[in-house]
Design a protein around this motif. Structure first.
Motif, mmCIF file in Angstrom:
data_model
loop_
_atom_site.group_PDB
_atom_site.id
_atom_site.type_symbol
_atom_site.label_atom_id
_atom_site.label_comp_id
_atom_site.label_asym_id
_atom_site.label_seq_id
_atom_site.Cartn_x
_atom_site.Cartn_y
_atom_site.Cartn_z
ATOM 1 N N UNK A 114 0.842 -1.187 0.000
ATOM 2 C CA UNK A 114 0.000 0.000 0.000
ATOM 3 C C UNK A 114 0.889 1.253 0.000
ATOM 4 N N UNK A 115 0.261 2.367 -0.264
ATOM 5 C CA UNK A 115 1.000 3.620 -0.255
ATOM 6 C C UNK A 115 0.437 4.546 0.808
ATOM 7 N N UNK A 116 1.237 5.462 1.201
ATOM 8 C CA UNK A 116 0.843 6.420 2.225
ATOM 9 C C UNK A 116 -0.097 7.462 1.629
ATOM 10 N N UNK A 117 -1.169 7.745 2.358
ATOM 11 C CA UNK A 117 -2.145 8.760 1.948
ATOM 12 C C UNK A 117 -2.496 9.621 3.160
ATOM 13 N N UNK A 118 -3.061 10.775 2.893
ATOM 14 C CA UNK A 118 -3.438 11.716 3.948
ATOM 15 C C UNK A 118 -4.918 12.073 3.805
ATOM 16 N N UNK A 119 -5.810 11.108 4.054
ATOM 17 C CA UNK A 119 -7.236 11.361 3.855
ATOM 18 C C UNK A 119 -7.869 12.246 4.927
ATOM 19 N N UNK A 120 -7.218 12.368 6.063
ATOM 20 C CA UNK A 120 -7.770 13.137 7.179
ATOM 21 C C UNK A 120 -7.006 14.457 7.294
ATOM 22 N N UNK A 121 -7.662 15.594 7.057
ATOM 23 C CA UNK A 121 -6.964 16.879 7.101
ATOM 24 C C UNK A 121 -6.702 17.410 8.514
ATOM 25 N N UNK A 122 -7.100 16.651 9.526
ATOM 26 C CA UNK A 122 -6.924 17.098 10.908
ATOM 27 C C UNK A 122 -5.448 17.248 11.246
ATOM 28 N N UNK A 123 -5.133 18.301 11.960
ATOM 29 C CA UNK A 123 -3.799 18.533 12.497
ATOM 30 C C UNK A 123 -3.968 19.216 13.833
ATOM 31 N N UNK A 124 -2.978 19.075 14.716
ATOM 32 C CA UNK A 124 -3.055 19.711 16.037
ATOM 33 C C UNK A 124 -1.662 20.130 16.462
ATOM 34 N N UNK A 125 -1.628 21.059 17.392
ATOM 35 C CA UNK A 125 -0.347 21.545 17.894
ATOM 36 C C UNK A 125 0.029 20.752 19.137
ATOM 37 N N UNK A 126 1.257 20.277 19.189
ATOM 38 C CA UNK A 126 1.785 19.539 20.339
ATOM 39 C C UNK A 126 2.786 20.456 21.030
ATOM 40 N N UNK A 127 2.354 21.061 22.137
ATOM 41 C CA UNK A 127 3.192 22.038 22.835
ATOM 42 C C UNK A 127 4.457 21.408 23.410
ATOM 43 N N UNK A 128 4.365 20.165 23.839
ATOM 44 C CA UNK A 128 5.527 19.487 24.404
ATOM 45 C C UNK A 128 6.641 19.359 23.373
ATOM 46 N N UNK A 129 6.282 19.031 22.154
ATOM 47 C CA UNK A 129 7.260 18.874 21.077
ATOM 48 C C UNK A 129 7.498 20.175 20.312
ATOM 49 N N UNK A 130 6.664 21.187 20.548
ATOM 50 C CA UNK A 130 6.681 22.429 19.775
ATOM 51 C C UNK A 130 6.615 22.079 18.286
ATOM 52 N N UNK A 131 5.569 21.305 17.970
ATOM 53 C CA UNK A 131 5.414 20.783 16.615
ATOM 54 C C UNK A 131 3.936 20.606 16.300
ATOM 55 N N UNK A 132 3.648 20.509 15.020
ATOM 56 C CA UNK A 132 2.296 20.206 14.566
ATOM 57 C C UNK A 132 2.232 18.707 14.290
ATOM 58 N N UNK A 133 1.190 18.087 14.809
ATOM 59 C CA UNK A 133 0.981 16.648 14.618
ATOM 60 C C UNK A 133 -0.062 16.455 13.513
ATOM 61 N N UNK A 134 0.211 15.484 12.627
ATOM 62 C CA UNK A 134 -0.759 15.121 11.597
ATOM 63 C C UNK A 134 -0.623 13.641 11.307
ATOM 64 N N UNK A 135 -1.610 13.081 10.640
ATOM 65 C CA UNK A 135 -1.654 11.641 10.421
ATOM 66 C C UNK A 135 -1.666 11.293 8.947
ATOM 67 N N UNK A 136 -1.033 10.187 8.651
ATOM 68 C CA UNK A 136 -1.129 9.566 7.345
ATOM 69 C C UNK A 136 -1.664 8.164 7.542
ATOM 70 N N UNK A 137 -2.057 7.531 6.467
ATOM 71 C CA UNK A 137 -2.545 6.157 6.539
ATOM 72 C C UNK A 137 -1.919 5.330 5.427
ATOM 73 N N UNK A 138 -1.426 4.178 5.800
ATOM 74 C CA UNK A 138 -0.918 3.197 4.858
ATOM 75 C C UNK A 138 -1.855 2.008 4.970
ATOM 76 N N UNK A 139 -2.857 1.990 4.117
ATOM 77 C CA UNK A 139 -3.920 0.994 4.259
ATOM 78 C C UNK A 139 -4.668 1.266 5.556
ATOM 79 N N UNK A 140 -4.708 0.279 6.418
ATOM 80 C CA UNK A 140 -5.398 0.413 7.708
ATOM 81 C C UNK A 140 -4.478 0.915 8.821
ATOM 82 N N UNK A 141 -3.198 1.080 8.511
ATOM 83 C CA UNK A 141 -2.217 1.486 9.510
ATOM 84 C C UNK A 141 -2.138 3.012 9.595
ATOM 85 N N UNK A 142 -2.321 3.540 10.803
ATOM 86 C CA UNK A 142 -2.200 4.975 11.039
ATOM 87 C C UNK A 142 -0.731 5.305 11.277
ATOM 88 N N UNK A 143 -0.248 6.341 10.618
ATOM 89 C CA UNK A 143 1.149 6.753 10.719
ATOM 90 C C UNK A 143 1.187 8.168 11.272
#
Length: 90
Positions: A1-30
């Motif tokens: 399978x290939x990596x896709x970004x079907x969910x546009x949700x993103x959030x700020x992680x203050x601990x990491x001082x970074x934006x978190x977002x998700x990808x999906x490789x089939x049923x696997x969340x990345x």
């Protein structure tokens, strides 16, 4: 399978001082993070000066570029999460 970004949700992680977002490789969340410094900023500390809202807005503006970098980071390696840095965004 290939990596896709079907969910546009993103959030700020203050601990990491970074934006978190998700990808999906089939049923696997990345999980991905992109450091605030990689999102830019005009202050002396670069993106480290960005507020949460500025980080999220910068992410939205750069979404297609960030996803392309995430695809490259993901290729050939399967990790629990990936952190994108300023160097990767150049």
């Amino acid at each position: 399978m290939t990596l896709a970004f079907p969910n546009p949700t993103r959030s700020f992680d203050a601990t990491r001082n970074a934006v978190r977002f998700l990808g999906h490789d089939g049923m696997v969340e990345v999980r991905f993070f992109i450091e605030a410094s990689a999102l830019g900023g005009a202050g002396p500390r670069g993106g480290a000066d960005l507020t949460e809202d500025e980080c999220l807005s910068a992410f939205d503006r750069l979404r297609s570029t960030i996803q392309a970098v995430a695809l490259k980071a993901y290729a050939g390696r399967r990790l629990e999460s990936y952190t994108l840095t300023t160097t990767q965004m150049r």
